[in-house]
Every structure is written in structure tokens, then in C-alpha cells.
Design a protein around this motif. Structure first.
Motif, PDB file in Angstrom:
ATOM      1  N   ARG A  33       0.481  -0.716  -0.320  1.00  0.00           N
ATOM      2  CA  ARG A  33       0.361   0.301   0.444  1.00  0.00           C
ATOM      3  C   ARG A  33       1.020   1.333   0.623  1.00  0.00           C
ATOM      4  N   THR A  34       2.440   0.935   0.631  1.00  0.00           N
ATOM      5  CA  THR A  34       3.300   2.505   0.741  1.00  0.00           C
ATOM      6  C   THR A  34       3.550   2.899  -0.504  1.00  0.00           C
ATOM      7  N   GLN A  35       4.059   1.435  -1.468  1.00  0.00           N
ATOM      8  CA  GLN A  35       4.499   1.532  -2.926  1.00  0.00           C
ATOM      9  C   GLN A  35       3.304   2.494  -3.491  1.00  0.00           C
ATOM     10  N   ARG A  36       1.840   1.856  -3.657  1.00  0.00           N
ATOM     11  CA  ARG A  36       1.271   2.533  -4.460  1.00  0.00           C
ATOM     12  C   ARG A  36       0.733   4.201  -4.131  1.00  0.00           C
ATOM     13  N   GLY A  37       0.481   3.729  -2.941  1.00  0.00           N
ATOM     14  CA  GLY A  37       0.625   5.558  -2.483  1.00  0.00           C
ATOM     15  C   GLY A  37       1.482   6.412  -2.527  1.00  0.00           C
ATOM     16  N   ALA A  38       2.723   6.070  -2.827  1.00  0.00           N
ATOM     17  CA  ALA A  38       3.792   7.067  -3.464  1.00  0.00           C
ATOM     18  C   ALA A  38       4.078   6.765  -4.522  1.00  0.00           C
ATOM     19  N   LEU A  39       3.482   6.461  -5.374  1.00  0.00           N
ATOM     20  CA  LEU A  39       3.163   5.890  -6.875  1.00  0.00           C
ATOM     21  C   LEU A  39       2.134   7.322  -7.479  1.00  0.00           C
ATOM     22  N   ILE A  40       0.735   7.428  -6.334  1.00  0.00           N
ATOM     23  CA  ILE A  40      -0.257   7.999  -6.873  1.00  0.00           C
ATOM     24  C   ILE A  40       0.650   9.719  -6.246  1.00  0.00           C
ATOM     25  N   GLY A  41       1.136   9.822  -5.340  1.00  0.00           N
ATOM     26  CA  GLY A  41       1.632  11.156  -4.781  1.00  0.00           C
ATOM     27  C   GLY A  41       2.807  11.313  -5.585  1.00  0.00           C
ATOM     28  N   ALA A  42       3.471  11.229  -5.777  1.00  0.00           N
ATOM     29  CA  ALA A  42       4.287  11.350  -7.030  1.00  0.00           C
ATOM     30  C   ALA A  42       3.278  11.028  -9.019  1.00  0.00           C
ATOM     31  N   ALA A  43       3.056  11.169  -9.286  1.00  0.00           N
ATOM     32  CA  ALA A  43       1.841  11.141 -10.306  1.00  0.00           C
ATOM     33  C   ALA A  43       1.454  12.838 -10.403  1.00  0.00           C
TER      34      ALA A  43
ATOM     35  N   PRO B 138      -3.459  13.768  -0.595  1.00  0.00           N
ATOM     36  CA  PRO B 138      -3.198  12.656   0.458  1.00  0.00           C
ATOM     37  C   PRO B 138      -3.142  11.560  -0.328  1.00  0.00           C
ATOM     38  N   ILE B 139      -2.453  10.719  -0.209  1.00  0.00           N
ATOM     39  CA  ILE B 139      -2.363   9.197  -1.265  1.00  0.00           C
ATOM     40  C   ILE B 139      -2.666   8.005  -0.737  1.00  0.00           C
ATOM     41  N   ALA B 140      -3.969   8.031   0.505  1.00  0.00           N
ATOM     42  CA  ALA B 140      -4.301   7.083   1.421  1.00  0.00           C
ATOM     43  C   ALA B 140      -6.428   7.603   1.371  1.00  0.00           C
ATOM     44  N   SER B 141      -6.661   7.243   2.102  1.00  0.00           N
ATOM     45  CA  SER B 141      -8.090   7.024   2.703  1.00  0.00           C
ATOM     46  C   SER B 141      -7.821   7.664   3.737  1.00  0.00           C
ATOM     47  N   ASN B 142      -9.326   9.211   4.389  1.00  0.00           N
ATOM     48  CA  ASN B 142      -8.328   9.908   6.157  1.00  0.00           C
ATOM     49  C   ASN B 142      -9.791   8.802   6.584  1.00  0.00           C
ATOM     50  N   ASP B 143     -10.370   8.241   6.096  1.00  0.00           N
ATOM     51  CA  ASP B 143     -11.656   7.743   6.470  1.00  0.00           C
ATOM     52  C   ASP B 143     -11.015   6.744   7.790  1.00  0.00           C
ATOM     53  N   THR B 144      -9.466   5.581   7.404  1.00  0.00           N
ATOM     54  CA  THR B 144      -8.770   5.099   8.504  1.00  0.00           C
ATOM     55  C   THR B 144      -7.917   5.144   9.053  1.00  0.00           C
ATOM     56  N   GLU B 145      -7.836   4.570  10.348  1.00  0.00           N
ATOM     57  CA  GLU B 145      -5.873   4.994  11.115  1.00  0.00           C
ATOM     58  C   GLU B 145      -4.494   4.612  10.133  1.00  0.00           C
ATOM     59  N   ALA B 146      -5.252   3.666   9.160  1.00  0.00           N
ATOM     60  CA  ALA B 146      -4.043   2.269   8.410  1.00  0.00           C
ATOM     61  C   ALA B 146      -3.665   3.798   7.685  1.00  0.00           C
ATOM     62  N   GLY B 147      -4.533   4.575   6.422  1.00  0.00           N
ATOM     63  CA  GLY B 147      -4.595   5.348   6.007  1.00  0.00           C
ATOM     64  C   GLY B 147      -4.363   6.413   5.978  1.00  0.00           C
ATOM     65  N   ARG B 148      -4.959   7.336   7.481  1.00  0.00           N
ATOM     66  CA  ARG B 148      -4.209   8.449   8.042  1.00  0.00           C
ATOM     67  C   ARG B 148      -2.459   7.819   8.175  1.00  0.00           C
ATOM     68  N   ALA B 149      -2.709   6.980   8.474  1.00  0.00           N
ATOM     69  CA  ALA B 149      -0.747   7.234   8.703  1.00  0.00           C
ATOM     70  C   ALA B 149       0.189   7.049   7.653  1.00  0.00           C
ATOM     71  N   GLU B 150      -0.601   7.194   6.592  1.00  0.00           N
ATOM     72  CA  GLU B 150       0.180   6.452   5.131  1.00  0.00           C
ATOM     73  C   GLU B 150       0.382   8.578   4.911  1.00  0.00           C
ATOM     74  N   ASN B 151      -0.365   8.875   4.822  1.00  0.00           N
ATOM     75  CA  ASN B 151      -0.912  10.795   4.478  1.00  0.00           C
ATOM     76  C   ASN B 151       0.010  10.904   5.778  1.00  0.00           C
TER      77      ASN B 151
ATOM     78  N   THR C  16       0.401  16.214   6.289  1.00  0.00           N
ATOM     79  CA  THR C  16      -0.483  16.159   7.683  1.00  0.00           C
ATOM     80  C   THR C  16      -1.533  14.578   6.641  1.00  0.00           C
ATOM     81  N   ASP C  17      -2.218  13.579   7.956  1.00  0.00           N
ATOM     82  CA  ASP C  17      -3.531  13.308   7.267  1.00  0.00           C
ATOM     83  C   ASP C  17      -4.320  14.980   7.920  1.00  0.00           C
ATOM     84  N   SER C  18      -6.053  14.541   7.781  1.00  0.00           N
ATOM     85  CA  SER C  18      -6.901  15.594   8.096  1.00  0.00           C
ATOM     86  C   SER C  18      -7.866  15.668   8.800  1.00  0.00           C
ATOM     87  N   ILE C  19      -7.032  15.512   9.969  1.00  0.00           N
ATOM     88  CA  ILE C  19      -7.164  15.421  11.082  1.00  0.00           C
ATOM     89  C   ILE C  19      -6.903  16.391  11.785  1.00  0.00           C
TER      90      ILE C  19
END
Length: 237
Positions: free
Chosen positions: A48-58, A211-224, A167-170
Motif C-alpha cells: 500500500r505504501t508503494q501504491r500511495g507513493a506512486l499516486i503522490g509522485a504522479a 493525500p495518498i490514501a483514504s483519511n477515513d481509516t487509521e491505516a490510511g491516515r498513517a500513510e498520509n 499530514t492526515d486530515s485530523i
């Protein structure tokens, strides 16, 4: 502002998918398929981290560096004026190829993703490596990683580096902007302490806007919650 950024991300991901191809060393040029074609990331061999990094870089490729093209151009002119040699033509690609290879070797096993888009190299550093929650003080884990980054940046000194905190959205927009910039500044300060010229560094706080992941979950917020360093060649042309 958020709507605009989400449109940019969706556009970048679609473009990256059409040209998607794997690179060596764990990086990828491709990105997520559209939602209706979504496949299991584990089946594709991507974290998920690699996928997120791609979105951010793109998204960065579409929007330009987060600090803006004008800021990048001004810094580039200042560096050339200060006597830092620039690159031109085919030398740029070769230079970044070599730097990318060195970074991939030195980032192996660190948890940092190295993403190459054109002549830009982005290092995606998750919060687990860099900072404790809600803090801008570097973790001990960050020192050895940033030492390796600094070694490479000293070797390949014909580049400038944008350090962007996220950061995340909190929390409020104002608080997140402040925290993200303080985190970017902490990383930049450490790089300077390891011999990287402050003239090469552009510091920006992106807050929650990319954001590179959903802010609706803790896992997603941690990636952001991350710091991205985008390494750009200094051009003579």
C-alpha cells in the motif's frame, strides 16, 4: 482546493496507468487502475505504501513541484549564479539514472520508497521512520536513513531538493500546514547538518492537501503522514 487536487491525482493516475511499467529495485512507473477495475494490491506484488507513493509522485508530475515552478526556477538560477554547475541535454537523464540507482541501493530495507518520474526522483518517507504522532522532532530511526540520503545528495550535488511535509486530515488546516512545514524543516535542518547546502533545499508544508490514501481509516491516515523529498536536476538549458 481539495477538489482540484483530487482531480489532478485522478488525472495523473489514469495517465500513469496507460504508460505503466515496472522498474528495477522495487519502484514502479504505473499506478492504481480506476475503481471499477481495482485489483488486490497483494496479487500485484505492490504494498500500500508503494501504491500511495506512486499516486503522490504522479500528482506532483501533473501539478509541478508543490512549491511551484517559479520557486524552483528562482532557486535554480540562484544556484547557477553561485557557481554550481548545471546539466544539459542527455547528461541530465544519465545523471539521474545514476543517482536513482544509488538511492535504490541505499534505501533498501529502510521502508523508504524511491519513485522516478521523468527527471524527478521522489523519496517517500513514512511517519514511522521520521516522526512520532503529532511531533516535528525526528525519530532516532530517521538519522541512519537521512545519513544515507545525505551521502547520495553530496555525491550528486548538481540537484536541488524540495522537502515537503504532509499530514492526515485530523485537525485544522492551519495546524496541519504548520506541522507539515515544521516536519519538512526538521528534515532539511538535519540534511544541512550532514553537509548539504541549504541553498539546494526548498521547504514546503503541504498540510493535508495531497493525500495518498483514504483519511477515513487509521491505516490510511498513517500513510498520509509523511515527508517527501523530490530531487530535481539543475539545468543549464
Amino acid at each position: 482546493m481539495k477538489t482540484k487536487n483530487h482531480v489532478l491525482i485522478a488525472t495523473a493516475v489514469s495517465a500513469a496507468l496507460l504508460a505503466g511499467c515496472a522498474t528495477t529495485g522495487g519502484g514502479y512507473y504505473g499506478s492504481n487502475p480506476p475503481p471499477q477495475q481495482q485489483t488486490d494490491p497483494n496479487e500485484e506484488g505492490m504494498s500500500r505504501t508503494q501504491r500511495g507513493a506512486l499516486i503522490g509522485a504522479a500528482a506532483g508530475v501533473v501539478a509541478g513541484l508543490l512549491s511551484g515552478d517559479d520557486a524552483t526556477e528562482r532557486r535554480q538560477h540562484a544556484l547557477i549564479g553561485a557557481g554550481v554547475g548545471g546539466l544539459a541535454g542527455g547528461a541530465i537523464g544519465r545523471y539521474q539514472d545514476n543517482q536513482e540507482r544509488a538511492l535504490r541501493e541505499r534505501m533498501q530495507g529502510t521502508g523508504v520508497d524511491v519513485v522516478r518520474e521523468g527527471d524527478h526522483i521522489t523519496l517517500d518517507m513514512p511517519e514511522a521512520i521520521t516522526f512520532a504522532f503529532n511531533s516535528s522532532t525526528l525519530n532516532r530511526n530517521a538519522y541512519s536513513v537521512l545519513d544515507r540520503v545525505a551521502d547520495t545528495l553530496r555525491e550528486y550535488d548538481q540537484t536541488m531538493i524540495e522537502v515537503a511535509g504532509h499530514t492526515d486530515s485530523i485537525g485544522s488546516d492551519a495546524y496541519n500546514d504548520k506541522l507539515s512545514r515544521e516536519r519538512a524543516q526538521s528534515v532539511a535542518n538535519y540534511l544541512v547538518s550532514r553537509g548539504i547546502s541549504g541553498q539546494r533545499l526548498i521547504i514546503t508544508g503541504a498540510g493535508e492537501r495531497y493525500p495518498i490514501a483514504s483519511n477515513d481509516t487509521e491505516a490510511g491516515r498513517a500513510e498520509n503522514r509523511r515527508v517527501e523529498m523530490t530531487i530535481v536536476p539543475i539545468r543549464n538549458d
